[in-house]
Motif scaffolding. Structure first.
Motif, PDB file in Angstrom:
ATOM      1  N   SER A  12       0.832  -1.201   0.000  1.00  0.00           N
ATOM      2  CA  SER A  12       0.000   0.000   0.000  1.00  0.00           C
ATOM      3  C   SER A  12       0.862   1.244   0.000  1.00  0.00           C
ATOM      4  O   SER A  12       2.084   1.160   0.061  1.00  0.00           O
ATOM      5  CB  SER A  12      -0.913  -0.006   1.240  1.00  0.00           C
ATOM      6  N   HIS A  67       2.366   4.807  -1.664  1.00  0.00           N
ATOM      7  CA  HIS A  67       2.685   5.425  -2.953  1.00  0.00           C
ATOM      8  C   HIS A  67       3.223   4.425  -3.971  1.00  0.00           C
ATOM      9  O   HIS A  67       4.385   4.505  -4.366  1.00  0.00           O
ATOM     10  CB  HIS A  67       3.698   6.549  -2.733  1.00  0.00           C
ATOM     11  N   SER A  72       4.637   5.743  -7.359  1.00  0.00           N
ATOM     12  CA  SER A  72       3.714   6.509  -8.207  1.00  0.00           C
ATOM     13  C   SER A  72       4.360   7.782  -8.718  1.00  0.00           C
ATOM     14  O   SER A  72       5.121   8.431  -7.999  1.00  0.00           O
ATOM     15  CB  SER A  72       2.444   6.907  -7.441  1.00  0.00           C
ATOM     16  N   CYS A 128      -4.130   5.131   4.037  1.00  0.00           N
ATOM     17  CA  CYS A 128      -5.127   6.017   3.422  1.00  0.00           C
ATOM     18  C   CYS A 128      -4.619   7.449   3.360  1.00  0.00           C
ATOM     19  O   CYS A 128      -4.820   8.144   2.368  1.00  0.00           O
ATOM     20  CB  CYS A 128      -6.455   5.929   4.168  1.00  0.00           C
ATOM     21  N   ARG A 132      -2.627   8.344   0.419  1.00  0.00           N
ATOM     22  CA  ARG A 132      -3.352   8.403  -0.849  1.00  0.00           C
ATOM     23  C   ARG A 132      -4.568   9.333  -0.793  1.00  0.00           C
ATOM     24  O   ARG A 132      -5.511   9.183  -1.563  1.00  0.00           O
ATOM     25  CB  ARG A 132      -3.749   7.001  -1.297  1.00  0.00           C
ATOM     26  N   ASN A 159     -10.641   2.748  -3.180  1.00  0.00           N
ATOM     27  CA  ASN A 159      -9.984   3.489  -4.264  1.00  0.00           C
ATOM     28  C   ASN A 159     -10.747   4.779  -4.541  1.00  0.00           C
ATOM     29  O   ASN A 159     -11.046   5.119  -5.679  1.00  0.00           O
ATOM     30  CB  ASN A 159      -9.915   2.636  -5.537  1.00  0.00           C
ATOM     31  N   THR A 215     -11.958   8.751  -4.741  1.00  0.00           N
ATOM     32  CA  THR A 215     -11.509  10.097  -5.078  1.00  0.00           C
ATOM     33  C   THR A 215     -12.636  10.989  -4.567  1.00  0.00           C
ATOM     34  O   THR A 215     -13.689  10.486  -4.188  1.00  0.00           O
ATOM     35  CB  THR A 215     -11.403  10.279  -6.615  1.00  0.00           C
TER      36      THR A 215
END
Lengths: 439, 157
Positions: free
Chosen positions: A250, A252, A279, B86, B89, B141, B143
């Motif tokens: 998990s 980047h 990424s 989390c 991201r 996932n 956004t």
């Protein structure tokens, strides 16, 4: 529900039935299901324990203790009933593997529980699943019901004369309950406060009876060992580190996901080949190798073998298989703060070093990250953390201290860059609000 | 205090699973909360009585578990994870977006009682981050745009 991924380097053992509708008991039987438990019923308990010992299977929850060895500590004669307890309270940040096992292969866990029972002379097992995983608890409830309907559980299983009951149990949100003694407290209907050891659960566990507590992935590995043999399993990994692991990639990465790789797989390769690299082509800064409680590794330290012993030599832990990859744009002070916020929130407050330590550290790191730190805070953060180590009933205090110590040691410069009221060098422009603090 | 037939059947069944009555407490509290919406004084009284516990003993257990609440929540409890996987991201941005969109903060409830919002710790969706749970449903996932769609879907129900 969670997406599955694959990579050519994967060795599918625990995940071999993923995506194959094995929640259906007939399908599970077609895929060699319940063969291992029937084999176990024809073996001497000691022979099962030795087989698992020789396979080099070690606890997948994070501690990495030899599973067969753990089983061997259960006394043969006991005036109180013996129990098997499957730990499915998966909640170590970075870890999401047991979820896939319960979702795709619940019967393998049931089978592992029954085999552990036969090996230790127990007649009842509990499968504890965290409260947030309600859909998985429902899958497990159905799997248990189906197994009872076929005579695979209950009285006289498979006509062998051996009785074994399996029950499900749901949690209600608590990281600490993943610790074995707190898990037992929770199952007994109490707050998940850890117990002092000794006595160890293998001698005095659930309701005072000898109890084997194993992680869901550990138990799901057991049927494969029974069928494939100890030698085959042991040879999948380096010496004393048998088998494969579900690594949860998990952070980047270009291709995050849960991959089953042989024990001892190189971390660098895992990040750049399996996980597809960082990424946006950015640079790697740090890696949490096995869940948030492990000391972090820097970009220069990742050429290591992912097995329990090599990771220990590298000054960290293999932990629970949660590999969190952090790129160059991340502020490590903020990262340390987020980890500490978590442990402060989850500390049960039973042991003072953990209760007070995590709270002080959260406050100090919050102030520091927002530019209010002074130079001596840096040493103080380390001093406080070091004084939590080994001073608590359960390892939650250690889990909070270890990553913090490593971040201060390895990224001291980033702490210095926050001094004297300077704004965080990594903060996006305009974001000055203090980080939200969980109530 | 009246629970559904399903609750009662499950409760009687669970009592046969353990050597002590008290052991059913944690899952029973969560199932009761699912039906009533929160653990009201009536629910606490009822469960304490059924399990031969004092109300204080039950409350003492409730306060330990983060999913259990003694205060009413919205129909849909939006739980956004901001733990490390989390966070890296965009979990925190997602939480901020939900706060703005719903006009409420951490542990707040919209005036019409439709949504509650909570910042939560790791929910086991690290490889599919950022993630949130609405009641028991996982949304992964995410956004900001996807989150909007998710919230709109619930609002319709």
């Amino acid at each position: 529900m969670a997406d599955l991924v694959s990579h050519p380097d994967e060795v599918k053992v625990v995940s071999k039935r993923f995506g194959k509708s094995a929640t259906n008991i007939d399908r599970y039987l077609e895929l060699d299901g319940y063969k291992a438990v029937q084999k176990a019923l024809g073996m001497q308990p000691d022979a099962i324990v030795n087989l698992v010992k020789d396979s080099g299977l070690r606890g997948r929850g994070g501690a990495g203790f030899n599973t067969g060895m753990k089983w061997s500590f259960v006394p043969k004669q006991s005036p109180k009933p013996k129990y098997i307890l499957c730990n499915g309270d998966e909640s170590e940040p970075g870890t999401c593997k047991d979820r896939l096992i319960f979702e795709h292969d619940p019967h393998s866990v049931i089978e592992g529980v029954v085999i552990a029972g036969i090996a230790t002379g127990s007649h009842a097992g509990y499968i504890y699943i965290r409260g947030e995983y309600r859909y998985l608890l429902e899958i497990m409830q159905k799997a248990i019901k189906d197994a009872y309907a076929r005579g695979f559980l209950g009285k006289n299983i498979f006509g062998s004369g051996y009785d074994f009951e399996v029950y499900w149990h749901g949690g209600a949100g608590a990281y600490e309950v993943g610790e074995e003694s707190a898990l037992m407290e929770s199952l007994e209907g109490k707050r998940g406060i850890p117990r002092i050891r000794p006595p160890f659960p293998a001698v005095v566990g659930l309701w005072g009876g000898p109890t084997v507590i194993n992680n869901a992935e550990t138990l799901a590995s057991v049927p494969h060992i029974l069928l494939g043999g100890a030698e085959w399993f042991a040879k999948l990994g380096p010496p004393k580190n048998g088998g494969t692991r579900l690594f949860c990639l998990s952070g980047h990465l270009n291709r995050p996901g849960v991959y089953e790789l042989p024990m001892g797989y190189n971390l660098k390769k895992m990040i750049y080949e399996v996980g597809g690299g960082i990424s946006g082509g950015r640079k790697l800064k740090a890696v949490v190798p096995g869940g948030s409680s492990c000391p972090v590794l820097t970009a220069d330290e990742i050429d290591v073998s992912m097995d329990f012993d090599s990771m220990m030599k590298a000054g960290t832990m293999l932990g629970s298989g949660g590999v969190v990859v952090v790129d160059e744009t991340t502020c490590m002070v903020n990262f340390a703060l987020r980890i500490m916020k978590f442990y402060q929130h989850e500390s049960c407050g039973w042991c003072i070093p953990c209760r007070e330590g995590t709270d002080w550290l959260k406050k100090t790191l919050t102030r520091f990250h927002h530019g209010g730190g002074v130079k001596k805070d840096i040493d103080n953060i380390q001093y406080l953390s070091e004084n939590m180590l080994g001073r608590t009933f359960c390892p939650l205090g250690d889990a909070a201290a270890m990553p913090t110590i490593s971040i201060v040691k390895k990224f001291r410069k980033e702490f210095e860059d926050h001094l004297e009221g300077k704004p965080c060098p990594f903060e996006k422009a305009g974001v000055t609000e203090p980080a939200a603090v969980l109530a | 205090m009246k629970f559904s037939d399903q609750f009662e059947a499950r409760f009687s069944d669970m009592l046969t699973h353990y050597p002590t009555k008290r052991s059913v407490l944690v899952p029973t509290l969560l199932y009761a909360q699912d039906e009533v919406g929160y653990l009201s004084p009536d629910v606490i009284h009822e469960i304490a009585q059924r399990l031969d516990l004092t109300e204080l003993e039950v409350s003492n257990v409730i306060s330990y578990y983060s999913m259990l609440t003694t205060k009413p929540r919205g129909k849909f409890n939006v739980q956004v994870c901001t733990n490390i996987a989390c966070m890296l991201r965009g979990g925190e941005e997602l939480l901020d977006h939900c706060k703005t969109k719903l006009g409420i903060g951490h542990k707040g409830t919209t005036p019409d009682g439709t949504f509650s919002l909570e910042e939560v710790e790791c929910i086991g969706a690290c490889s599919w981050a950022p993630a949130a749970q609405v009641n028991y449903d996982f949304h992964e996932n995410l956004t900001v745009e996807k989150m909007d769609k998710v919230l709109d879907e619930y609002r319709k129900n």
